[in-house]
Enzyme design. Structure first.
Site, PDB file in Angstrom:
ATOM      1  CG  HIS A  64     -25.792  39.781  46.479  1.00 40.91           C
ATOM      2  ND1 HIS A  64     -24.616  40.471  46.365  1.00 40.91           N
ATOM      3  CD2 HIS A  64     -26.069  39.732  47.804  1.00 40.91           C
ATOM      4  CE1 HIS A  64     -24.178  40.828  47.560  1.00 40.91           C
ATOM      5  NE2 HIS A  64     -25.052  40.392  48.458  1.00 40.91           N
ATOM      6  NE  ARG A  65     -25.569  43.981  48.381  1.00 44.95           N
ATOM      7  CZ  ARG A  65     -24.431  44.649  48.432  1.00 44.95           C
ATOM      8  NH1 ARG A  65     -24.336  45.837  47.856  1.00 44.95           N
ATOM      9  NH2 ARG A  65     -23.380  44.158  49.047  1.00 44.95           N
ATOM     10  CD  GLU A  91     -28.648  39.329  50.197  1.00 46.85           C
ATOM     11  OE1 GLU A  91     -28.061  39.604  51.259  1.00 46.85           O
ATOM     12  OE2 GLU A  91     -28.656  40.108  49.214  1.00 46.85           O
ATOM     13  CG  ASP A  93     -28.619  43.476  52.700  1.00 44.73           C
ATOM     14  OD1 ASP A  93     -27.845  42.698  53.273  1.00 44.73           O
ATOM     15  OD2 ASP A  93     -28.586  43.677  51.463  1.00 44.73           O
ATOM     16  CG  HIS A 106     -25.526  46.161  51.515  1.00 46.04           C
ATOM     17  ND1 HIS A 106     -24.331  46.837  51.677  1.00 46.04           N
ATOM     18  CD2 HIS A 106     -25.252  44.843  51.704  1.00 46.04           C
ATOM     19  CE1 HIS A 106     -23.371  45.966  51.940  1.00 46.04           C
ATOM     20  NE2 HIS A 106     -23.889  44.753  51.963  1.00 46.04           N
ATOM     21  CD  GLU A 174     -26.689  40.328  55.530  1.00 46.72           C
ATOM     22  OE1 GLU A 174     -25.799  40.812  56.267  1.00 46.72           O
ATOM     23  OE2 GLU A 174     -26.564  40.192  54.301  1.00 46.72           O
ATOM     24  CD  GLN A 210     -27.953  35.355  54.184  1.00 48.02           C
ATOM     25  OE1 GLN A 210     -27.331  34.297  54.069  1.00 48.02           O
ATOM     26  NE2 GLN A 210     -27.899  36.292  53.248  1.00 48.02           N
TER      27      GLN A 210
END
Length: 302
Positions: A64-65, A91, A93, A106, A174, A210
């Site tokens: 995550h990130r 992942e 953003d 993010h 994302e 996503q």
């Protein structure tokens, strides 16, 4: 959409809780390159290619990130930290600057993870969309996390993709707050294409896009039907069949996953003909691998 997860042997047997599991297990996905007899060739730490056996039910882990427990989130340092721990998917953003550049960040504001308030004291609330790429490039995105990361910069999507390719990693991208950035779906696809990320190899096993914005996910699917997509959040059961027409994953908060809801998701086939998958986030550091597996999710974003 990621195929059924698989695993490589743990690099440490001390992984009791999920938090430990994330950083001590060398994890890989059969989505990257399928071989004969259920074997999968994967690039892992140091670029070494190994074979793993498909079919294990160990939850697949997406960093995550990046490995954000070990390096500043959404930076190249976090990508490398994930790579060093054998995590082959990350992942991130994506947002857009005032002058139209795509960056990896993010928050829709800069002040939590950079020194924007110090460098630009009179420009509160320091929204990403109000700063040019050159201005953001001046910011320190690492010192808040630790002195040794001082001078770390906010990466452009361009730089981020290059680092992932160098590390042979996959990307769960994302679209962050896309309502603030009209046209970001098409722009992101153009940049992915420019870096070769819309070729057969990347589309088959190294890219998922996503968003919480359902219409944006649908737009990505319309613009580039071959791209795997995911919807963030926990949509009601009544909407799942409609969403399955243009999505491959439904990715909710872990606390929102019930066995009934998960079964309903898994009964449907997604946009590319495979069973809809669930990748849960906000798992919690005290969750065990067994507890995560009991939720019937394919993996976690943590």
């Amino acid at each position: 959409m990621l195929r059924r997860p698989a695993r490589i042997r743990h690099t440490s047997r001390a992984a009791a809780g999920l938090g430990a599991f994330l950083v001590t297990a060398t994890v890989a996905s059969s989505a990257l390159a399928s071989g004969p007899g259920g074997q999968t060739a994967l690039a892992t730490r140091g670029g070494t290619v190994v074979s793993i056996r498909a079919g294990h039910r160990t939850p697949f882990v997406i960093a995550h990130r990046g490995a954000s427990r070990y390096a500043p989130e959404n930076t190249l340092a976090a990508v490398d930290a994930a790579h060093a721990r054998g995590l082959v998917w990350v992942e991130n953003d994506v947002q857009r600057t005032k002058d139209g550049r795509l960056i990896v960040m993010h928050d829709t504001t800069l002040n939590r993870t950079t020194d924007a308030a110090k460098v630009f004291p009179h420009r509160a609330p320091w929204r990403v969309r109000d700063f040019t790429a050159a201005e953001i490039a001046r910011l320190d995105a690492g010192r808040w996390f630790g002195k040794r990361f001082a001078g770390t910069r906010v990466p452009t999507l361009d730089a981020y993709l290059r680092r992932l390719d160098r590390n042979h990693q996959g990307l769960l991208l994302e679209l962050k707050a896309p309502e603030q950035y009209p046209g970001i779906e098409a722009q992101t696809l153009r940049e992915l294409r420019a870096h070769g990320w819309l070729d057969r190899a990347h589309l088959r096993g190294r890219l998922v896009i996503q968003s919480f914005c359902v219409r944006c996910v649908r737009r990505v699917h319309t613009l580039m039907p071959r791209v795997r997509t995911g919807i963030l959040g926990r949509p009601p059961l009544s909407r799942l069949r409609r969403y399955a027409r243009f999505a491959d994953q439904i990715n909710p908060r872990m606390s929102e996953v019930s066995s009934r809801w998960a079964r309903a998701v898994h009964r449907l086939r997604g946009a590319h003909g495979r069973r809809l998958e669930i990748y849960a986030w906000d798992v919690g550091t005290d969750a065990s691998v067994r507890a995560v597996r009991a939720r019937a999710v394919e993996g976690v974003i943590d």
